[in-house]
Design a protein around this motif. Structure first.
Motif, PDB file in Angstrom:
ATOM      1  N   ARG A 138       0.841  -1.202   0.000  1.00 37.21           N
ATOM      2  CA  ARG A 138       0.000   0.000   0.000  1.00 37.21           C
ATOM      3  C   ARG A 138       0.871   1.245   0.000  1.00 37.21           C
ATOM      4  NH1 ARG A 138       0.912   1.892   4.911  1.00 37.21           N
ATOM      5  NH2 ARG A 138       1.122   0.473   6.708  1.00 37.21           N
ATOM      6  N   ARG A 139       0.211   2.373  -0.156  1.00 36.59           N
ATOM      7  CA  ARG A 139       0.933   3.652  -0.129  1.00 36.59           C
ATOM      8  C   ARG A 139       1.441   3.970   1.288  1.00 36.59           C
ATOM      9  NH1 ARG A 139      -1.039   8.310  -4.244  1.00 36.59           N
ATOM     10  NH2 ARG A 139      -1.342   7.009  -6.110  1.00 36.59           N
ATOM     11  N   PHE A 140       2.564   4.652   1.320  1.00 31.94           N
ATOM     12  CA  PHE A 140       3.175   5.096   2.579  1.00 31.94           C
ATOM     13  C   PHE A 140       2.232   6.025   3.337  1.00 31.94           C
ATOM     14  CE2 PHE A 140       5.386   8.685   4.568  1.00 31.94           C
ATOM     15  CZ  PHE A 140       6.205   8.048   5.497  1.00 31.94           C
ATOM     16  N   THR A 173       5.031  13.647  -8.547  1.00 35.49           N
ATOM     17  CA  THR A 173       5.839  12.759  -9.390  1.00 35.49           C
ATOM     18  C   THR A 173       6.610  11.705  -8.595  1.00 35.49           C
ATOM     19  OG1 THR A 173       7.810  14.183  -9.320  1.00 35.49           O
ATOM     20  CG2 THR A 173       6.163  14.658 -11.020  1.00 35.49           C
ATOM     21  N   ARG A 174       6.337  11.566  -7.306  1.00 37.20           N
ATOM     22  CA  ARG A 174       7.080  10.604  -6.503  1.00 37.20           C
ATOM     23  C   ARG A 174       6.184  10.038  -5.397  1.00 37.20           C
ATOM     24  NH1 ARG A 174      10.669  13.803  -4.434  1.00 37.20           N
ATOM     25  NH2 ARG A 174       9.705  13.958  -2.381  1.00 37.20           N
ATOM     26  N   LEU A 175       6.232   8.731  -5.197  1.00 36.64           N
ATOM     27  CA  LEU A 175       5.490   8.133  -4.098  1.00 36.64           C
ATOM     28  C   LEU A 175       6.228   6.899  -3.607  1.00 36.64           C
ATOM     29  CD1 LEU A 175       3.746   5.375  -5.104  1.00 36.64           C
ATOM     30  CD2 LEU A 175       2.500   7.129  -6.345  1.00 36.64           C
ATOM     31  N   THR A 176       5.953   6.544  -2.362  1.00 42.42           N
ATOM     32  CA  THR A 176       6.574   5.402  -1.711  1.00 42.42           C
ATOM     33  C   THR A 176       5.495   4.397  -1.322  1.00 42.42           C
ATOM     34  OG1 THR A 176       8.464   6.656  -0.877  1.00 42.42           O
ATOM     35  CG2 THR A 176       7.880   4.662   0.334  1.00 42.42           C
ATOM     36  N   GLN A 181       4.107  -6.647   5.866  1.00 44.59           N
ATOM     37  CA  GLN A 181       4.292  -8.067   6.168  1.00 44.59           C
ATOM     38  C   GLN A 181       5.673  -8.576   5.743  1.00 44.59           C
ATOM     39  OE1 GLN A 181       1.756  -6.603   4.723  1.00 44.59           O
ATOM     40  NE2 GLN A 181      -0.207  -7.417   5.431  1.00 44.59           N
ATOM     41  N   ALA A 182       6.283  -7.915   4.751  1.00 39.61           N
ATOM     42  CA  ALA A 182       7.606  -8.315   4.264  1.00 39.61           C
ATOM     43  C   ALA A 182       8.700  -7.383   4.762  1.00 39.61           C
ATOM     44  CB  ALA A 182       7.608  -8.351   2.732  1.00 39.61           C
ATOM     45  N   ARG A 183       8.353  -6.437   5.623  1.00 43.91           N
ATOM     46  CA  ARG A 183       9.313  -5.441   6.117  1.00 43.91           C
ATOM     47  C   ARG A 183      10.014  -4.739   4.941  1.00 43.91           C
ATOM     48  NH1 ARG A 183      13.643  -7.127   8.801  1.00 43.91           N
ATOM     49  NH2 ARG A 183      13.639  -9.145   7.732  1.00 43.91           N
ATOM     50  N   GLY A 184       9.195  -4.365   3.965  1.00 40.77           N
ATOM     51  CA  GLY A 184       9.774  -3.791   2.757  1.00 40.77           C
ATOM     52  C   GLY A 184       9.128  -2.498   2.325  1.00 40.77           C
ATOM     53  N   PHE A 185       9.867  -1.730   1.502  1.00 45.24           N
ATOM     54  CA  PHE A 185       9.319  -0.513   0.913  1.00 45.24           C
ATOM     55  C   PHE A 185      10.087  -0.185  -0.356  1.00 45.24           C
ATOM     56  CE2 PHE A 185      12.889   1.224   3.199  1.00 45.24           C
ATOM     57  CZ  PHE A 185      13.270   2.373   2.503  1.00 45.24           C
ATOM     58  N   ALA A 186       9.489   0.663  -1.177  1.00 46.66           N
ATOM     59  CA  ALA A 186      10.134   1.109  -2.413  1.00 46.66           C
ATOM     60  C   ALA A 186       9.566   2.462  -2.791  1.00 46.66           C
ATOM     61  CB  ALA A 186       9.905   0.112  -3.547  1.00 46.66           C
ATOM     62  N   THR A 187      10.382   3.259  -3.481  1.00 50.92           N
ATOM     63  CA  THR A 187       9.962   4.574  -3.967  1.00 50.92           C
ATOM     64  C   THR A 187      10.070   4.606  -5.488  1.00 50.92           C
ATOM     65  OG1 THR A 187      10.687   5.705  -1.956  1.00 50.92           O
ATOM     66  CG2 THR A 187      10.428   7.057  -3.923  1.00 50.92           C
ATOM     67  N   ILE A 188       9.056   5.165  -6.136  1.00 54.71           N
ATOM     68  CA  ILE A 188       9.062   5.372  -7.579  1.00 54.71           C
ATOM     69  C   ILE A 188       8.941   6.855  -7.861  1.00 54.71           C
ATOM     70  CG2 ILE A 188       6.556   4.979  -7.726  1.00 54.71           C
ATOM     71  CD1 ILE A 188       7.036   3.801 -10.533  1.00 54.71           C
ATOM     72  N   ARG A 189       9.654   7.336  -8.873  1.00 54.71           N
ATOM     73  CA  ARG A 189       9.547   8.744  -9.235  1.00 54.71           C
ATOM     74  C   ARG A 189       9.736   8.915 -10.733  1.00 54.71           C
ATOM     75  NH1 ARG A 189      14.783   7.564  -7.561  1.00 54.71           N
ATOM     76  NH2 ARG A 189      16.468   8.989  -8.144  1.00 54.71           N
ATOM     77  N   ARG A 190       9.053   9.928 -11.257  1.00 52.74           N
ATOM     78  CA  ARG A 190       9.184  10.252 -12.674  1.00 52.74           C
ATOM     79  C   ARG A 190      10.495  10.984 -12.914  1.00 52.74           C
ATOM     80  NH1 ARG A 190       5.095   8.457 -15.297  1.00 52.74           N
ATOM     81  NH2 ARG A 190       2.968   8.454 -14.441  1.00 52.74           N
TER      82      ARG A 190
END
Length: 273
Positions: A138-140, A173-176, A181-190
């Protein structure tokens, strides 16, 4: 010729991103704000007759760690010692901190003269990936910040809470995205071309691909760039998906290189680590 080295102002930080784009580095469209907010005093210019001719950043990410990036000298002023003078001036800002760098590989010997030693490479992959949502991703949210700070610090081997506090806040232009449950995250940006996904922090390459796909479901693009961390298993997964490596940088450190827990699949950027 009189050369002046000075700290860049907030309004001048966008020029760093513009120059990087012209060099083909393809930074995120809104990278300047979180970079500057991390360490407003960490950006430097060399001026000749009032005109900027070289730029560099040495961003202090905490009490023990700094990262060097955006090292660019205008072609007309190369070979005159201006870039090296700015380099030396900016490194003073780091004090006795460990300093990291993703440098052009053919300059590795020059960087070594300043005490930096290579530990591997950050590799940029380009390709296409289908956007696909995931029930657990889900979104940050603002209350997630302590979680991603802890996961990121363990993955990188050092804390950088100020950077994450600004980086994770969504803008146009950017979201995380977060995968609790996987203790994970990622950020995407244009970016000027396509989108870039990073950092990606999670257990393995398969989960990293799932996070990247979830990011693309939120911010679609036909062209995707991922800067894979040294030793990351994500490279193998991307290659199977048809991604190709476009170039690599030498990951170097002055001082003892931080030791992460192996969960850093992709870095945030080659300018900030």
């Amino acid at each position: 010729m009189t050369v002046i080295f000075r700290t860049a102002t907030r309004d001048e930080i966008a020029l760093f991103v513009d120059w990087a784009a012209r060099e083909g580095w393809n930074p995120g469209l809104e990278d300047a704000t979180p970079f500057h907010a991390t360490d407003p005093a960490g950006f430097f210019l060399a001026e000749v007759e009032g005109a900027p001719v070289a730029r560099i950043s040495v961003v202090n990410q905490g009490a023990g760690m700094a990262f060097l990036g955006y090292y660019i000298c205008h072609p007309d002023y190369r070979g005159q010692g201006i870039g090296k003078g700015l380099w030396d001036h900016a490194l003073l800002h780091a004090g006795d901190r460990v300093v990291g760098l993703d440098g052009v590989a053919d300059q590795e010997a020059n960087y070594a003269k300043s005490g930096l030693a290579g530990i591997g490479a950050s590799r940029r992959y380009m390709g296409a990936l289908e956007g696909r949502g995931h029930d657990e991703i889900r979104r940050f949210k603002s209350e997630d910040l302590p979680l991603i700070e802890g996961w990121d610090a363990a993955a990188c081997g050092y804390p950088r809470p100020e950077f994450l506090r600004h980086w994770a806040q969504p803008v146009e232009t950017r979201l995380t995205l977060v995968w609790p449950q996987a203790r994970g995250f990622a950020t995407i940006r244009r970016c000027g071309e396509g989108v870039k996904i990073g950092p990606i922090v999670v257990d393995d390459g398969e989960q990293a691909v799932a996070l990247a796909s979830a990011c693309l479901a939120e911010l679609p693009s036909g062209t995707v760039f991922i800067d894979v961390a040294t030793g990351s298993p994500l490279a193998e997964h991307l290659e199977r998906l048809g991604f190709r490596e476009t170039f690599a940088t030498a990951r170097m450190y002055r001082g003892t290189a931080p030791q992460g827990d192996g969960r850093q699949m992709a870095i945030a950027s080659m300018e900030l680590g």
